[in-house]
Design an enzyme around this catalytic site. Structure first.
Site, PDB file in Angstrom:
ATOM      1  N   ASP A  43      45.435  38.755  35.590  1.00  0.00           N
ATOM      2  CA  ASP A  43      44.712  37.787  36.411  1.00  0.00           C
ATOM      3  C   ASP A  43      45.489  36.461  36.413  1.00  0.00           C
ATOM      4  O   ASP A  43      46.685  36.458  36.686  1.00  0.00           O
ATOM      5  CB  ASP A  43      43.275  37.655  35.886  1.00  0.00           C
ATOM      6  N   HIS A  69      39.245  45.327  38.530  1.00  0.00           N
ATOM      7  CA  HIS A  69      40.068  44.178  38.166  1.00  0.00           C
ATOM      8  C   HIS A  69      40.363  44.068  36.678  1.00  0.00           C
ATOM      9  O   HIS A  69      41.420  43.579  36.289  1.00  0.00           O
ATOM     10  CB  HIS A  69      39.360  42.902  38.636  1.00  0.00           C
TER      11      HIS A  69
END
Length: 319
Positions: free
Chosen positions: A98, A298
């Site tokens: 991320d 994610h």
């Protein structure tokens, strides 16, 4: 595994670590902590590496500078340079997820002598645009597509973190659910928000924890963000235009060290970073591995720890 504080040039950093051998630095993103890498720290240590996962600037047990401008990407890279030195090393492999992926890419871009290889999860390398600051470009693209505002645009106001701090447990639960691979279509976040609706409010109120997140693990996150707040983490986003202004010298620069990238097939980040993912081979001159994980979302290192561990060990073994 153990945790400890380590004093670097500018910060008192809290780290999770295990093992001995070549150093591998694991950089988390938003809204996570060093503990998001537990499975990787264990696996890397068992394979003969010194694995270190810090709480990043503004997060968890690490110092939280007050000024918004203290969270630029060059400051974040500097923190990692300082950490490697404080650990007594002169080189390491850097891994990021991320926002941590962006930091890792910039570590490799700016200090290839120190960060001799880079692997990133979920967020591809995104080169500096020559046509102006990113927040204006994001707003223009969203308007042209008619899809609402990208959440990053909503993070820019000085008080944007208050939405998260109103109920940290709710905000975290929704974030983990909204970006998870097991979340059904229609309930997963797209990253684009209708007018007047914040990111937290855009995710269903009945959102449960993802299958991989235990209540005990979740409570570790809640305790950390209740204590530390969300201002520092959102200041990372609020420095995007500052980053653009400070990195003109990196325009058109390419990453030359060995690189690897992994992304979940159902990661919502692909809605707005897909073109950068497709162009990776143009910017990473030694791209050795690129993998899409079927069905994953994610939170790769926590959703699919075994696959991420195998990916990283394969990459490290080839260096």
């Amino acid at each position: 595994m153990q945790t400890r504080h380590i004093q670097t040039d500018r910060l008192n950093q809290h780290i999770l670590e295990a093992g001995s051998g070549p150093l591998v630095l694991l950089i988390h993103g938003f809204p996570e902590l060093g503990i998001s890498w537990r499975a990787q720290v264990e696996a890397l240590a068992g394979a003969g590496y010194h694995a270190v996962a810090p709480d990043m600037r503004g997060y968890g047990g690490t110092d939280k500078p007050a000024a918004r401008s203290d969270y630029g990407v060059l400051d974040l890279v500097g923190d990692m340079v300082d950490l490697v030195r404080a650990l007594g090393e002169t080189r390491c492999v850097v891994v990021g997820h991320d926002w941590g992926a962006s930091v890792a890419w910039h570590c490799a871009l700016t200090r290839p002598d120190l960060f001799t290889a880079v692997a990133a999860l979920s967020v591809p390398f995104q080169p500096r645009r020559s046509k102006g600051p990113p927040t204006a470009a994001m707003a223009a693209i969203s308007k042209r597509l008619g899809v609402g505002d990208l959440y990053i645009s909503r993070f820019q106001p000085d008080d944007a973190h208050l939405e998260f701090e109103a109920e940290p447990a709710t905000a975290l639960r929704k974030m983990f659910y909204g970006y998870d691979g097991a979340t059904p279509d229609g309930r997963q976040s797209t990253g684009f928000l209708p007018e007047g609706v914040g990111l937290v409010a855009s995710i269903a109120d009945d959102a449960p924890l993802p299958p991989w997140m235990s209540e005990a693990h979740f409570e570790e996150y809640v305790a950390a963000f209740v204590a530390g707040g969300f201002k520092g983490p959102l200041d990372w986003y609020r420095c995007l235009d500052l980053n653009w202004a400070r990195t003109a010298w990196l325009q058109d620069a390419r990453i030359r060290v060995p690189a690897a990238f992994m992304v979940g097939e159902r990661d919502p980040v692909r809605h707005y970073a897909g073109p950068a993912e497709a162009a990776l081979k143009d910017w990473l001159l030694d791209l050795r591995m690129q993998k899409v994980v079927p069905g994953a979302g994610h939170w790769l290192q926590q959703e699919r720890p075994d696959e991420v561990n195998a990916f990283l060990l394969d990459f490290l073994g080839g260096l």
